[in-house]
Motif scaffolding. Structure first.
Motif, PDB file in Angstrom:
ATOM      1  N   GLN A  77       4.970  12.725   3.235  1.00 50.62           N
ATOM      2  CA  GLN A  77       3.439  12.411   2.845  1.00 50.62           C
ATOM      3  C   GLN A  77       3.088  10.907   3.222  1.00 50.62           C
ATOM      4  OE1 GLN A  77       2.305  14.504  -0.671  1.00 50.62           O
ATOM      5  NE2 GLN A  77       1.284  15.890   0.548  1.00 50.62           N
ATOM      6  N   VAL A  78       3.878   9.970   2.485  1.00 50.94           N
ATOM      7  CA  VAL A  78       3.958   8.634   2.650  1.00 50.94           C
ATOM      8  C   VAL A  78       4.193   8.294   3.852  1.00 50.94           C
ATOM      9  CG1 VAL A  78       4.707   6.383   1.889  1.00 50.94           C
ATOM     10  CG2 VAL A  78       4.193   8.074   0.078  1.00 50.94           C
ATOM     11  N   ASP A 105       3.474   1.534  -1.728  1.00 52.83           N
ATOM     12  CA  ASP A 105       3.934   1.648  -3.284  1.00 52.83           C
ATOM     13  C   ASP A 105       2.654   2.222  -3.959  1.00 52.83           C
ATOM     14  OD1 ASP A 105       6.429   0.670  -2.908  1.00 52.83           O
ATOM     15  OD2 ASP A 105       5.544  -1.406  -3.408  1.00 52.83           O
ATOM     16  N   THR A 106       1.396   2.073  -3.654  1.00 57.39           N
ATOM     17  CA  THR A 106       0.496   2.583  -4.176  1.00 57.39           C
ATOM     18  C   THR A 106       0.104   3.931  -3.531  1.00 57.39           C
ATOM     19  OG1 THR A 106      -0.944   0.581  -3.990  1.00 57.39           O
ATOM     20  CG2 THR A 106      -2.142   2.557  -4.316  1.00 57.39           C
ATOM     21  N   ALA A 107       0.547   4.573  -2.800  1.00 56.00           N
ATOM     22  CA  ALA A 107       0.265   5.852  -2.321  1.00 56.00           C
ATOM     23  C   ALA A 107       1.538   6.544  -2.984  1.00 56.00           C
ATOM     24  CB  ALA A 107       0.789   5.932  -0.840  1.00 56.00           C
ATOM     25  N   ARG A 108       2.694   6.001  -3.076  1.00 64.74           N
ATOM     26  CA  ARG A 108       3.749   6.672  -4.082  1.00 64.74           C
ATOM     27  C   ARG A 108       3.231   6.878  -5.442  1.00 64.74           C
ATOM     28  NH1 ARG A 108       8.540   3.198  -1.152  1.00 64.74           N
ATOM     29  NH2 ARG A 108       8.797   4.642   0.613  1.00 64.74           N
ATOM     30  N   SER A 109       2.576   5.902  -5.970  1.00 67.38           N
ATOM     31  CA  SER A 109       2.059   5.919  -7.564  1.00 67.38           C
ATOM     32  C   SER A 109       1.130   7.162  -7.761  1.00 67.38           C
ATOM     33  CB  SER A 109       1.487   4.429  -7.895  1.00 67.38           C
ATOM     34  OG  SER A 109       0.323   4.302  -7.119  1.00 67.38           O
ATOM     35  N   LYS A 110       0.308   7.423  -6.478  1.00 69.53           N
ATOM     36  CA  LYS A 110      -0.464   8.662  -6.593  1.00 69.53           C
ATOM     37  C   LYS A 110      -0.147   9.915  -6.570  1.00 69.53           C
ATOM     38  CE  LYS A 110      -4.142   5.910  -4.256  1.00 69.53           C
ATOM     39  NZ  LYS A 110      -5.196   5.836  -3.163  1.00 69.53           N
ATOM     40  N   GLY A 111       1.507   9.933  -6.522  1.00 68.30           N
ATOM     41  CA  GLY A 111       2.028  11.226  -6.505  1.00 68.30           C
ATOM     42  C   GLY A 111       2.372  11.851  -5.024  1.00 68.30           C
ATOM     43  N   LEU A 112       2.102  10.960  -4.210  1.00 66.93           N
ATOM     44  CA  LEU A 112       2.457  11.645  -2.735  1.00 66.93           C
ATOM     45  C   LEU A 112       4.106  11.810  -2.510  1.00 66.93           C
ATOM     46  CD1 LEU A 112      -0.088   9.627  -0.310  1.00 66.93           C
ATOM     47  CD2 LEU A 112      -0.594  11.826  -1.478  1.00 66.93           C
ATOM     48  N   HIS A 121       0.813   7.198   5.914  1.00 73.01           N
ATOM     49  CA  HIS A 121       0.249   5.803   5.760  1.00 73.01           C
ATOM     50  C   HIS A 121       1.167   4.855   6.394  1.00 73.01           C
ATOM     51  CE1 HIS A 121      -2.537   6.653   2.623  1.00 73.01           C
ATOM     52  NE2 HIS A 121      -1.602   7.769   2.017  1.00 73.01           N
ATOM     53  N   TYR A 145       1.031  -1.309  -0.047  1.00 78.28           N
ATOM     54  CA  TYR A 145      -0.151  -0.090  -0.143  1.00 78.28           C
ATOM     55  C   TYR A 145       0.726   1.302   0.163  1.00 78.28           C
ATOM     56  CZ  TYR A 145       0.860  -0.099   5.001  1.00 78.28           C
ATOM     57  OH  TYR A 145       1.401   0.171   6.110  1.00 78.28           O
TER      58      TYR A 145
END
Length: 326
Positions: free
Chosen positions: A228-229, A217-224, A233, A215
């Motif tokens: 912030q990550v 990696d998913t947060a990073r893929s959203k541009g955070l 998260h 999750y």
């Protein structure tokens, strides 16, 4: 709901069983230890055999060990922790007069070290394999490796003896009631060092593990951004193991307070226990041990409840209906 009640019912039952085991082991160890309890009361003063026999009968020292054990357990169930053979006072009163002082040290230490370990553990994980991570990790290992009683002596030598900035022992000026802030600084610093060091290492490892999940990696893929990550998260999930560590830290703080209070002459339960051991005042030793054990067990139960509230996986497990085996 039924599964929750079953879980906590078992937890309370196992805690009561553990308390009985602790009482039994300590009672037997103290009874089998060498020494004469009446010697602590009489000292080197001469005493007739009639007086010794009367005192032995008053404190039940002539009864068989199994009878004394059953009598003591029965008294504990009613809240009676016995009478001090040295002070001739109820053990409960002695403990209550010292309990607040020990709790003040423990609560203050936890209140300061907990946010610090969250912060420095997260920073170490964020700067993994860089100089700041090495500095925090190395410092934590060094602090954790230093015996707290030796650190206490060094703090007294430097701040109290050499510089004269802080008092070395006690909780207030002689004859003054209550606790003065300057008397708390050195013992709290000493207790924080060990507690902070251990939990910072745990927080670092927990944060690194959380940041390696899918999750993230998913947060990073959203541009955070990386910060912030981490704060949105990573840390909320990394804090879950720290809930357990905070609960376990209660036992560590109470156990460590025995030596700390002896070094700094702090009038708490730890110092009371050390003096009772030296005087072979078994009822006081048992009473302090029981109060500490009960405090640790209550902290563990509260930790389990808190973990169940903050961990969605446990909430989901407890919310499932209990299926019949039929």
């Amino acid at each position: 709901m039924k599964s929750v009640l079953i879980h906590y019912g078992r937890l309370v039952g196992s805690s009561l069983l553990l308390l009985l085991v602790v009482i039994t082991i300590l009672f037997l160890l103290l009874e089998l230890a060498p020494g004469d309890p009446l010697r602590a009361l009489l000292g080197d003063a001469p005493a007739s055999e009639a007086f010794r026999a009367r005192m032995s009968a008053e404190f039940g020292l002539n009864d068989p060990i199994w009878q004394r054990y059953l009598t003591y357990v029965g008294n504990v169930l009613t809240g009676n922790l016995g009478e001090s053979i040295v002070n001739r006072m109820p053990v409960t009163d002695l403990i209550l007069s010292r309990l607040a002082n020990t709790l003040i040290l423990a609560v203050t230490t936890m209140a300061i070290s907990t946010p610090l370990c969250f912060l420095f553990g997260a920073i170490a994980a964020r700067t993994r394999r860089r100089w700041l991570d090495g500095f925090i990790s190395g410092g934590s290992v060094a602090l954790f490796s230093i015996p707290n009683f030796w650190l206490g002596l060094m703090l007294i030598t430097f701040f109290a003896v050499n510089l004269g900035w802080l008092p070395a022992t006690g909780s207030n000026a002689y004859g003054e009631p209550g606790i003065a802030l300057e008397y708390m600084i050195l013992p709290v610093l000493c207790m924080i060092a060990n507690d902070f060091a251990f939990r910072t290492r745990v927080m670092r490892s927990s944060t690194i593990e959380a940041l390696s999940q899918d999750y993230i990696d998913t947060a990073r893929s959203k541009g955070l951004s990386s910060d912030q990550v981490l704060w949105r998260h990573g840390l909320p999930n990394a804090m879950l193991p720290m809930v357990t560590m905070i609960g376990l830290g209660v036992g560590t703080l109470l156990a460590g307070s025995v030596l700390i209070e002896r070094v700094f002459g702090w009038p708490g339960m730890g110092l009371l226990m050390v003096d009772a051991i030296n005087n072979k005042d078994n009822m006081v030793v048992l009473g302090v041990a029981i109060v500490m054990t009960v405090t640790i067990l209550i902290a563990n139960i509260l930790t389990d409840i808190t973990y169940g509230l903050v961990d969605p996986r446990l909430r989901a497990r407890f919310s499932r209906p209990v299926r019949s085996s039929a």
